[in-house]
Design a protein around this motif. Structure first.
Motif, PDB file in Angstrom:
ATOM      1  N   GLU A  32      72.515   1.868 -17.115  1.00 24.66           N
ATOM      2  CA  GLU A  32      71.960   3.461 -17.613  1.00 24.66           C
ATOM      3  C   GLU A  32      71.450   3.464 -19.352  1.00 24.66           C
ATOM      4  O   GLU A  32      70.886   4.103 -19.572  1.00 24.66           O
ATOM      5  N   THR A  33      72.249   2.439 -19.970  1.00 23.47           N
ATOM      6  CA  THR A  33      72.245   2.600 -21.360  1.00 23.47           C
ATOM      7  C   THR A  33      71.394   1.406 -21.989  1.00 23.47           C
ATOM      8  O   THR A  33      70.715   1.624 -23.093  1.00 23.47           O
ATOM      9  N   ARG A  34      71.333   0.249 -21.016  1.00 24.35           N
ATOM     10  CA  ARG A  34      70.440  -1.036 -21.624  1.00 24.35           C
ATOM     11  C   ARG A  34      70.745  -1.433 -22.917  1.00 24.35           C
ATOM     12  O   ARG A  34      69.799  -1.619 -23.837  1.00 24.35           O
ATOM     13  N   LYS A  35      72.160  -1.518 -23.142  1.00 20.35           N
ATOM     14  CA  LYS A  35      72.420  -1.974 -24.746  1.00 20.35           C
ATOM     15  C   LYS A  35      72.155  -3.454 -24.571  1.00 20.35           C
ATOM     16  O   LYS A  35      72.139  -4.142 -23.598  1.00 20.35           O
ATOM     17  N   SER A  36      72.103  -4.111 -25.654  1.00 16.61           N
ATOM     18  CA  SER A  36      72.195  -5.241 -25.851  1.00 16.61           C
ATOM     19  C   SER A  36      73.470  -5.826 -25.717  1.00 16.61           C
ATOM     20  O   SER A  36      74.523  -5.280 -26.469  1.00 16.61           O
ATOM     21  N   VAL A  37      73.990  -6.809 -24.861  1.00 19.26           N
ATOM     22  CA  VAL A  37      75.395  -7.108 -24.688  1.00 19.26           C
ATOM     23  C   VAL A  37      75.551  -8.766 -24.777  1.00 19.26           C
ATOM     24  O   VAL A  37      74.819  -9.388 -24.151  1.00 19.26           O
ATOM     25  N   MET A  38      76.647  -8.969 -25.387  1.00 13.23           N
ATOM     26  CA  MET A  38      77.310 -10.504 -25.364  1.00 13.23           C
ATOM     27  C   MET A  38      78.444 -10.345 -24.498  1.00 13.23           C
ATOM     28  O   MET A  38      79.493  -9.707 -25.039  1.00 13.23           O
ATOM     29  N   PHE A  39      78.510 -10.987 -23.430  1.00 10.94           N
ATOM     30  CA  PHE A  39      79.744 -10.827 -22.692  1.00 10.94           C
ATOM     31  C   PHE A  39      80.484 -11.881 -22.269  1.00 10.94           C
ATOM     32  O   PHE A  39      79.775 -12.938 -21.697  1.00 10.94           O
ATOM     33  N   VAL A  40      81.640 -12.366 -22.950  1.00  8.94           N
ATOM     34  CA  VAL A  40      82.252 -13.287 -22.681  1.00  8.94           C
ATOM     35  C   VAL A  40      83.176 -13.344 -21.520  1.00  8.94           C
ATOM     36  O   VAL A  40      84.068 -12.385 -21.456  1.00  8.94           O
ATOM     37  N   THR A  41      83.318 -14.406 -21.031  1.00  7.47           N
ATOM     38  CA  THR A  41      84.047 -14.527 -19.577  1.00  7.47           C
ATOM     39  C   THR A  41      84.123 -16.132 -19.353  1.00  7.47           C
ATOM     40  O   THR A  41      83.340 -16.971 -19.543  1.00  7.47           O
ATOM     41  N   HIS A  42      85.391 -16.296 -18.376  1.00  7.25           N
ATOM     42  CA  HIS A  42      85.418 -17.747 -17.854  1.00  7.25           C
ATOM     43  C   HIS A  42      85.166 -17.709 -16.303  1.00  7.25           C
ATOM     44  O   HIS A  42      85.607 -18.562 -15.408  1.00  7.25           O
ATOM     45  N   ASP A  43      84.695 -16.396 -15.926  1.00 14.30           N
ATOM     46  CA  ASP A  43      84.297 -16.140 -14.431  1.00 14.30           C
ATOM     47  C   ASP A  43      82.886 -16.664 -14.169  1.00 14.30           C
ATOM     48  O   ASP A  43      82.196 -15.812 -14.397  1.00 14.30           O
ATOM     49  N   ILE A  44      82.907 -17.535 -13.291  1.00 15.39           N
ATOM     50  CA  ILE A  44      81.301 -17.962 -13.285  1.00 15.39           C
ATOM     51  C   ILE A  44      80.639 -16.725 -12.223  1.00 15.39           C
ATOM     52  O   ILE A  44      79.417 -16.165 -12.891  1.00 15.39           O
ATOM     53  N   GLY A  45      80.871 -16.231 -11.449  1.00 14.62           N
ATOM     54  CA  GLY A  45      80.665 -15.203 -10.410  1.00 14.62           C
ATOM     55  C   GLY A  45      80.235 -13.865 -11.212  1.00 14.62           C
ATOM     56  O   GLY A  45      79.352 -13.204 -11.108  1.00 14.62           O
ATOM     57  N   GLU A  46      81.241 -13.317 -12.070  1.00 14.78           N
ATOM     58  CA  GLU A  46      81.091 -12.375 -12.989  1.00 14.78           C
ATOM     59  C   GLU A  46      80.095 -12.589 -14.007  1.00 14.78           C
ATOM     60  O   GLU A  46      79.346 -11.653 -14.204  1.00 14.78           O
ATOM     61  N   ALA A  47      80.048 -13.695 -14.641  1.00 14.43           N
ATOM     62  CA  ALA A  47      78.889 -13.879 -15.517  1.00 14.43           C
ATOM     63  C   ALA A  47      77.461 -14.052 -15.107  1.00 14.43           C
ATOM     64  O   ALA A  47      76.575 -13.335 -15.581  1.00 14.43           O
ATOM     65  N   ILE A  48      77.433 -14.422 -13.944  1.00 14.16           N
ATOM     66  CA  ILE A  48      76.090 -14.430 -13.253  1.00 14.16           C
ATOM     67  C   ILE A  48      75.637 -13.038 -12.796  1.00 14.16           C
ATOM     68  O   ILE A  48      74.273 -12.591 -13.024  1.00 14.16           O
ATOM     69  N   PHE A  49      76.445 -12.379 -12.044  1.00 10.34           N
ATOM     70  CA  PHE A  49      76.524 -11.129 -11.606  1.00 10.34           C
ATOM     71  C   PHE A  49      75.669  -9.952 -12.579  1.00 10.34           C
ATOM     72  O   PHE A  49      74.925  -9.363 -12.283  1.00 10.34           O
TER      73      PHE A  49
END
Ligand code: ADP
Ligand code: MG
Length: 262
Positions: free
Chosen positions: A184-201
């Motif tokens: 809805e907002t289309r912000k620019s995001v840098m999202f840090v994770t160690h979860d492969i599925g979450e990162a890709i999704f």
């Protein structure tokens, strides 16, 4: 397309009592405006360091970091940050916590108060505005933290393992929630994770990192249609991406490949 966040040849060294530690080496990547970039890697590969450099809370030893085309040489204010453990103040209400950003920036209280309530409603926290954080579940607290990071409408959102402390089911709900908010907002995001599925999704691209020192293994394009659906996690295209990323970690000696298992 303009660049929201740029790392150009970024390296980071830390001096410790036992010597110098190299946390990051040769990091070059852009987060384009409106792009969702996931940063994926095992513990210790420099993900939090990278995020700290984006906020200006820490400065690079080598190279250059830019937010919206301006070199970062002090803490950046026009960003939203969400950490792994929420940093909500227990003596303030949920709404009061979200409004902290507004008060610190001396923004219009009435206007941003409405925005804060709208955001809380959007993440399912309508009716909880006057509760204290300790009355909320972990997932609800992280929802409130996301509202607080977004209330001043920053163009860039930085998230450091925001769902890391949540149970698996709540975590999956939160991923869908974040996806919806981002859509809805289309912000620019840098999202840090160690979860492969979450990162890709969630991502348009996944920056895959390997440790000691933290380097980019590959930047993987995620060409899955949006909006993403839960069922997509079982699609051939999604599983192929998971396998590709896993294989990067196998090659780096971080995960074991199938041929090693009994
Ligand atoms: N302030 C610091 N002083 C010394 N070493 C640090 C500091 N912050 C991080 N490091 C080291 O830098 C590396 C990357 O850490 P970090 O960015 O926290 O990784 P991640 O978030 O991926 O787990 C680790 O080896 C860590 O021990
Ligand atoms: Mg970290």
């Amino acid at each position: 397309m303009s660049v929201a966040l740029r790392f150009a040849g970024v390296g980071k060294l830390y001096d410790t009592p036992t010597g110098t530690v190299r946390a990051l080496e040769g990091i070059t990547v852009d987060v384009k405006q409106g792009e969702f970039l996931s940063v994926l890697g095992p513990s210790g590969c420099g993900k939090s360091t990278l995020l700290a450099l984006a906020t200006g809370l820490d400065l690079p030893s080598e190279g250059r970091v830019e937010v919206a085309g301006r070199r970062v040489d002090r803490p950046v204010t026009d960003v939203g940050i969400v950490f792994q453990t929420d940093v909500l103040l227990d003596w303030r209400t949920v709404l009061g916590n979200v409004m902290l950003q507004v008060e610190m920036r001396e923004l219009d209280a009435a206007r941003y108060g409405r925005r804060a309530r709208d955001l809380l409603r959007a993440v399912g926290l309508a009716g909880f505005e006057d509760k204290r954080p300790y009355e909320l579940s972990g997932g609800m607290r992280q929802r409130a933290s996301i509202c607080r990071a977004l209330v001043h409408d920053p163009p860039l959102l930085l998230m450091d393992e925001p769902f890391g402390a949540l149970d698996a089911i709540t975590r999956e709900q939160m991923v869908m929630e974040l996806h919806r908010v981002w859509n809805e907002t289309r912000k620019s995001v840098m999202f840090v994770t160690h979860d492969i599925g979450e990162a890709i999704f969630l991502a348009d691209r996944v920056l895959v990192m390997t440790p000691r020192p933290g380097r980019i293994a590959e930047i993987v394009d995620v060409d899955l249609p949006r909006p993403r659906k839960v069922e997509m996690r079982e699609s051939h295209a999604f599983l192929a991406l998971v396998a590709h990323v896993r294989n990067l970690f196998v090659q780096a000696g971080i995960l074991q490949g199938d041929r090693h298992t009994a």
